[in-house]
Design a protein around this motif. Sequence first.
Motif: not given
Length: 368
Positions: A354-364
Motif C-alpha cells: 500500500n506504499s506510494t510511488t513517492t515512498e518507493f522512490t524515497k526507499a531507493i
Amino acid sequence: MFSSIAKRNLTQSLKTRSFASVASTDAGLPKKYGGKYTVTLIPGDGVGKEITSSVQEIFKNVGVPVEFEKIDVSGLPSDGKKADQITEAVESLKRNKIGLKGILYTPNDAINKSLNVALRKELDIFASLVLIKNIPGVDTKLKDIDFVLVRENTEGEYSGLEHQSVPGVVESLKIVTKYKTERIARFAFDFALKNDRKLVTAIHKANIMKLADGLFRQTVKDIGASEYPQIEVKDMIVDNSSMQAVSWPQQFDIMVTPNLYGSILSNIGAALVGGPGLVPGANFGREHAVFEPGCRHVGLDIKDKNVANPTAMILSSTMMLRHLGLNSYADVISQATYDVLKEGKIRTPDIGGNSTTTEFTKAILSKL
C-alpha cells in the motif's frame, strides 16, 4: 548488414546478468557536452509523468551525468496536434540519439493513429527488447523465469495498411519481408551470443499463414544455421508458445517474434513475474535507442494517484545507462531497486502493498 550501433551496444557480461542490463563498451554513442549526455525524455500518458519523475529524482541524487530534454507528447484525443508533437520528438531523438520514454496512449478509433508506432517507423527503431525475469522478493507462482523477448517493431500486423473495400468489408495487410526478418534475427542471435544465451526460438503461425509467417520462420532458422551455428534454433507456433509460457516458461531463453506476437507475449511474460510495473525494455535502431517499460500499459486508471510502480521505468533507465557506458551508475541504482523489492517493506499496490510511488522512490534513495 546488422546495425553497428545496436551490435556494439548489446554486450552484457555474465557478471551483470542478474541486473536489467544492456551494456555498452564502444564509443559509437552520443557525444558528451560539458561532461554530460543529453537524453530525450518523453513522459508519455497515464502514469508516465510520475514514473519518469522518479527516475529524474534518482538520477539527480546519484549525480548521473545525464541531462534530459523533455518533450511532451500525448496520444490522448484531447491533447492537441499529434503531428507537431511527433515531429518535435523525432527531431529531439535525431539530435540526442538516446531517449527515455513512458507509454503513449493509443485510441481505438479509426482517426487517431498510434504515436508509439509512428515514432518507431520514423526512426526505424526496429528491435524491441524485453527482459522477463523473476525478481527476488516478488512472490510468483512460477520460479526461475529468465527469458528475453526480441520483437520486430516496424512491420507485420502493425504495418498500418488497411482499408474498407466495400461497406462492412475491411482488408488489413500484414507485411513480412525477408530483409527485416533477417535484421531482427541477427539482432536476436547477436544478443544470444554476447549474453551467454543458448537457444533462440522463432515464434510464428506458419501452419495457417504459410507465406508470411512461413517466411519469418524459415528466415530465422536459416540465419541461425548459416551464421550462428553455436546457438540452438527452434520454432514454435504462437498459440502453443502462449500456453507453454504459462506452464513451462523455463524452457525459453530468447524468443524472436513478429510484431503482434511479441506484444501479446510481453504481456504474458509480465504477468508471470509480477505485472507490467516490473518489466524493463528497450528499443534499438540503426542510430537510435529508446528505453521504456517492456510491457506497454499506460495506466490511465491510476494516473495522478501516486500508486504506480516505477520499477520498470527505473530498470529501463539503468539499461540506458549501460548503453551509454555508465555501468557504475547503473549498478548502484538497479541494486538499490532490487534491495527495496527484496526487503518487501515498501511495496506499491500492484505487488501486494500500500506504499506510494513517492515512498518507493524515497526507499531507493535511502539505499543510495
